[in-house]
Design an enzyme around this catalytic site. Sequence first.
Site, PDB file in Angstrom:
ATOM      1  N   LYS A  66      -0.384   8.642  -1.179  1.00 35.57           N
ATOM      2  CA  LYS A  66      -1.046   9.049  -2.429  1.00 35.57           C
ATOM      3  C   LYS A  66      -2.003  10.205  -2.158  1.00 35.57           C
ATOM      4  O   LYS A  66      -2.041  11.183  -2.907  1.00 35.57           O
ATOM      5  CB  LYS A  66      -1.797   7.858  -3.047  1.00 35.57           C
ATOM      6  CG  LYS A  66      -0.862   6.853  -3.696  1.00 35.57           C
ATOM      7  CD  LYS A  66      -1.533   5.526  -4.006  1.00 35.57           C
ATOM      8  CE  LYS A  66      -0.492   4.509  -4.463  1.00 35.57           C
ATOM      9  NZ  LYS A  66      -1.035   3.153  -4.626  1.00 35.57           N
ATOM     10  N   GLN A 110      -6.648   0.164  -4.337  1.00 35.88           N
ATOM     11  CA  GLN A 110      -5.366  -0.310  -3.820  1.00 35.88           C
ATOM     12  C   GLN A 110      -5.334  -1.840  -3.772  1.00 35.88           C
ATOM     13  O   GLN A 110      -6.250  -2.468  -3.242  1.00 35.88           O
ATOM     14  CB  GLN A 110      -5.138   0.287  -2.410  1.00 35.88           C
ATOM     15  CG  GLN A 110      -3.796  -0.043  -1.806  1.00 35.88           C
ATOM     16  CD  GLN A 110      -2.623   0.591  -2.560  1.00 35.88           C
ATOM     17  OE1 GLN A 110      -2.689   1.735  -2.980  1.00 35.88           O
ATOM     18  NE2 GLN A 110      -1.561  -0.176  -2.728  1.00 35.88           N
ATOM     19  N   ASP A 133      -4.473   3.799 -12.953  1.00 34.26           N
ATOM     20  CA  ASP A 133      -3.474   2.762 -12.667  1.00 34.26           C
ATOM     21  C   ASP A 133      -3.037   2.048 -13.947  1.00 34.26           C
ATOM     22  O   ASP A 133      -2.046   1.329 -13.955  1.00 34.26           O
ATOM     23  CB  ASP A 133      -4.086   1.715 -11.716  1.00 34.26           C
ATOM     24  CG  ASP A 133      -3.483   1.786 -10.329  1.00 34.26           C
ATOM     25  OD1 ASP A 133      -2.388   2.369 -10.193  1.00 34.26           O
ATOM     26  OD2 ASP A 133      -4.109   1.253  -9.394  1.00 34.26           O
TER      27      ASP A 133
END
Length: 310
Positions: A66, A110, A133
């Site tokens: 990422k 994460q 997200d």
Amino acid sequence: MRRLTAKQGNDMSKAIRIDGKAMAAELSAKITEETAALLQDHGLVPGLAVVIIGEDPASQVYVRNKKRTAEACGFHSVQHSLAEESSQEDVLALIDQLNNDESIHGILVQLPLPDQLDEQTVTQAVAPHKDVDGFHFINIGKLTSGNTADAFVPCTPAGCMVMIEQHLGKDLSGKNAVVIGRSNIVGKPMASLLLQENATVTITHSRTKDLPDVVRQADIVVAAVGRPNMVGGDWIKPGAVVIDVGINRIEVTVDGEPKSKLTGDIDYDAVCEVAAAATPVPGGVGPMTIVMLMSNTLRAARLASGLSVD
Ligand code: NAD
């Protein structure tokens, strides 16, 4: 967009391999161009902060990818690595700091988190307008109610939709879609997105009866379970488009040596004998997920500056 011909959709020939890696590279190049234009025209650089807590090896790989992609797109990219034993207060303090940092437009924590941390408390602490997200209840509510103009859609289902639309077009009227898996991260938002494009959607899960029979009704199948090669070729309606979200590490023997490899939730070769198109693992949904995170971050930066978004 590449529409399937009737022949491609109905004969028993090998399916089209949906190349997520190539699609992601194309989208990434477009985002890089748009990012350069944003800097030139508005002096704005999208900022993405990735927070990782602990040493989970798979998470370390995802976060590295990422960060690398964000940098390649021209973003301001920061990574915060916290110790495995970090307290909830430490994590919430960092999120608060990032929520108030004007150079950061998108925040990603994460998952999975170490056991002492409460996933819901942490994901809901991210400001909804920086929640790239798409896990904040505000963004979930906007998606579910079809108010996506300024919402963030979770990256994996968003990437799956791009792949489905490339093959079937945007309007899925008259298509039956079956989503296997009902997680908040993949299954449920996937179903909302398919419904928004007029598909007739069935969500299935571990308690579904006669799952293969249900899946056989589908023109679009999205498998998001986490069980290697679960979906066989005999589950698939001829001509279906099959998207494999699953990532499973399995042991195989190559030249007498034990090796580990990644595989999805579909039996790819068997499914390809019947389907019109299918995504491989690796090289399918995974790369698209990362690029959709970049797309969401660019979108967050534009929205934060009052600029138009798609
Ligand atoms: P999850 O464990 O939260 O959910 C799995 C779902 O599968 C559950 O809803 C469960 O009801 C269902 N299920 C379990 N056994 C089943 C069975 N026998 N029949 C039917 N349904 C069954 O998982 P998740 O977070 O949604 O992830 C699913 C898979 O997708 C995992 O392999 C994960 O690693 C992968 N994943 C990939 C990406 C990507 O970018 N490619 C992103 C997220 C998740």
